[in-house]
Motif scaffolding. Sequence first.
Motif, PDB file in Angstrom:
ATOM      1  N   GLN A 102       0.740  -1.047  -0.048  1.00 55.60           N
ATOM      2  CA  GLN A 102       0.000  -0.167  -0.142  1.00 55.60           C
ATOM      3  C   GLN A 102       0.763   0.817   0.004  1.00 55.60           C
ATOM      4  OE1 GLN A 102      -3.279  -0.647  -0.619  1.00 55.60           O
ATOM      5  NE2 GLN A 102      -3.249  -2.774   0.016  1.00 55.60           N
ATOM      6  N   GLU A 103       2.349   1.600  -0.015  1.00 56.56           N
ATOM      7  CA  GLU A 103       3.309   2.113   0.132  1.00 56.56           C
ATOM      8  C   GLU A 103       3.013   3.386   1.301  1.00 56.56           C
ATOM      9  OE1 GLU A 103       2.340   4.138  -4.079  1.00 56.56           O
ATOM     10  OE2 GLU A 103       3.934   3.363  -4.684  1.00 56.56           O
ATOM     11  N   LEU A 104       2.562   1.831   2.674  1.00 59.41           N
ATOM     12  CA  LEU A 104       2.596   3.298   3.717  1.00 59.41           C
ATOM     13  C   LEU A 104       3.998   3.178   4.734  1.00 59.41           C
ATOM     14  CD1 LEU A 104      -1.005   1.494   4.637  1.00 59.41           C
ATOM     15  CD2 LEU A 104       0.020   4.493   3.576  1.00 59.41           C
ATOM     16  N   ILE A 105       4.686   2.311   4.181  1.00 56.77           N
ATOM     17  CA  ILE A 105       5.808   1.839   4.837  1.00 56.77           C
ATOM     18  C   ILE A 105       6.815   0.977   3.415  1.00 56.77           C
ATOM     19  CG2 ILE A 105       5.529   1.345   6.766  1.00 56.77           C
ATOM     20  CD1 ILE A 105       6.357  -1.176   5.911  1.00 56.77           C
ATOM     21  N   ARG A 106       8.024   1.518   3.636  1.00 53.66           N
ATOM     22  CA  ARG A 106       8.954   1.398   2.939  1.00 53.66           C
ATOM     23  C   ARG A 106       9.478  -0.325   2.737  1.00 53.66           C
ATOM     24  NH1 ARG A 106      13.670   5.498   5.205  1.00 53.66           N
ATOM     25  NH2 ARG A 106      12.913   7.488   4.223  1.00 53.66           N
ATOM     26  N   ASN A 107       9.429  -0.550   1.222  1.00 55.37           N
ATOM     27  CA  ASN A 107       9.914  -1.374   0.743  1.00 55.37           C
ATOM     28  C   ASN A 107      10.756  -2.972   2.065  1.00 55.37           C
ATOM     29  OD1 ASN A 107       8.018  -2.689  -0.914  1.00 55.37           O
ATOM     30  ND2 ASN A 107       9.093  -1.762  -2.791  1.00 55.37           N
ATOM     31  N   GLU A 108      11.985  -1.645   1.688  1.00 55.23           N
ATOM     32  CA  GLU A 108      13.313  -2.072   2.622  1.00 55.23           C
ATOM     33  C   GLU A 108      12.727  -2.464   4.152  1.00 55.23           C
ATOM     34  OE1 GLU A 108      17.252  -0.141   2.270  1.00 55.23           O
ATOM     35  OE2 GLU A 108      16.153   0.666   3.600  1.00 55.23           O
ATOM     36  N   GLU A 109      11.710  -1.510   4.449  1.00 56.00           N
ATOM     37  CA  GLU A 109      11.122  -1.530   6.026  1.00 56.00           C
ATOM     38  C   GLU A 109      10.687  -3.111   6.253  1.00 56.00           C
ATOM     39  OE1 GLU A 109       9.249   2.023   5.966  1.00 56.00           O
ATOM     40  OE2 GLU A 109      11.164   2.477   7.906  1.00 56.00           O
ATOM     41  N   LEU A 122       8.872  -1.862  13.571  1.00 56.61           N
ATOM     42  CA  LEU A 122      10.190  -1.852  12.475  1.00 56.61           C
ATOM     43  C   LEU A 122      11.725  -1.093  13.236  1.00 56.61           C
ATOM     44  CD1 LEU A 122       8.200  -0.427   9.836  1.00 56.61           C
ATOM     45  CD2 LEU A 122       8.728  -2.423  10.076  1.00 56.61           C
ATOM     46  N   VAL A 171       4.819  10.839  10.720  1.00 63.08           N
ATOM     47  CA  VAL A 171       5.216   9.456  10.280  1.00 63.08           C
ATOM     48  C   VAL A 171       4.000   8.776  10.546  1.00 63.08           C
ATOM     49  CG1 VAL A 171       6.774   7.293   8.988  1.00 63.08           C
ATOM     50  CG2 VAL A 171       7.444  10.194   9.115  1.00 63.08           C
ATOM     51  N   ASP A 209       0.673   9.823   9.982  1.00 61.10           N
ATOM     52  CA  ASP A 209       0.516   9.107   8.379  1.00 61.10           C
ATOM     53  C   ASP A 209      -0.377   7.589   7.955  1.00 61.10           C
ATOM     54  OD1 ASP A 209       3.258  11.772   7.748  1.00 61.10           O
ATOM     55  OD2 ASP A 209       1.167  11.871   8.233  1.00 61.10           O
ATOM     56  N   GLY A 241      -3.999   6.540   6.823  1.00 61.89           N
ATOM     57  CA  GLY A 241      -3.166   5.749   5.818  1.00 61.89           C
ATOM     58  C   GLY A 241      -4.096   4.608   5.251  1.00 61.89           C
TER      59      GLY A 241
END
Lengths: 199, 218
Positions: B33-40, B58, B82, B85, B89
């Motif tokens: 959902q692009e609410l956190i980074r893929n890396e995270e 995280l 953050v 958000d 989100g």
Amino acid sequence: MKSVKRKPRNFNPFQLAALSGSTAIDYMLSEEGSSTLESIPKEYQVSSEYQLSDRPTESSDPLSKMNDSDDQDNISRQKEQVVHLKPVTFIKSRFIELQKWEGIVLEVSEDSFIGRLINLSQNDHDSEAEFSFEEVHDEDKSFMMPGAIFYWTIGYKEDRGQRIRASMIRFRRLPAWQREEIEAAKRSAQNIKDLLQWK
Amino acid sequence: MVVERKPEIEGTNIVLLGDFNPKIFQPAWFAAQELIRNEEADNAKIELIHQAFVQFSLEWLRLEIHQNRFFAGTHQSPFLKVLRDLVLGTFRILKHTPIRMMGINCDFHFPMESEKAWHTVGHRLAPKDIWNNLLKEPGMRSLSIEGHRPDDYIGRITVRVEPSSRIVPGVYIHVNDHYEIKDQESSIGCDEIIDVLESSWDKSISRSTEIAQKILEE
């Protein structure tokens, strides 16, 4: 004030309400706390995928439980404990903030962007600053467009005892559909403006 | 001149009470959902994923979701917005999730310059005149005060003060800013509570910080 002695305790996953720092009844899992525990299916007790600790120990992390007095509300639950999870720990790094701003992207160029900054740490006038793309995480670059909101914090990052000066930029993430709505609204406003031939 | 005290440890969390499907809330979902980074999401520390309970963290976030409780918290002040958000989100996407109550909770551990200063706080908040006649060497162990909301929302604000178990000598202050929806019986979805979160966040955080500062003011 009375000093609080630390005492070993069994970690109870349902002390999570206490971990949040709130013991108000609303934030307990259920007003019928014990019946909630009894109704947990047996699958909770064993997990092949995740490690479970046979003997939970008090976490050394300062934030696994915000304050010892929270124990008092949960002593009665320890006998009904069905799952022992490893104590919750945050990764042992933290960011010590010196100053922070909320910004809005004004302009994006080839290798940098300009943002208008509102100082959140002090009551100060707005300012503008230019940021290199190098300062933006690769995964945040797709959010970098005029009108995007970002948060900029400077301070020290502490990681396992090491302290380094750090600057952190983080873009506000809205659900994709919300970004599209905003873009659609902007296009619609532009169309109306063109129609009315406003300058 | 009043000097603003800096907490040595602080945490902020959002607790939502309603009806949730915990298994949805996995790191991969938040990343999709692009609410956190893929890396995270890839580096998330997963404690448990089960249909009745999910818990993972995280670097800056801890999430715990039960079937009737959603908890998202951070102990890093740069991530306060953050965090907000992320919750906004999430529930703008899952807008049909019934949510009835919300708590914006702030926790502070303040170091005190001396044991005397530490005791002074306790004496000021809980004067010992009565207690000296009833108990031997009385000391404040925990004090909770609840107040009405200063705005038009339904709810309350509760402040708890205790000796800090993390910092000695230190004072722990917890502020619970509690909101409820107007009609819990007929409410559908979470728009009402999420709108409150969006509009009240800044005020809530600054009020909690001010409360903590004023408690320690001499």
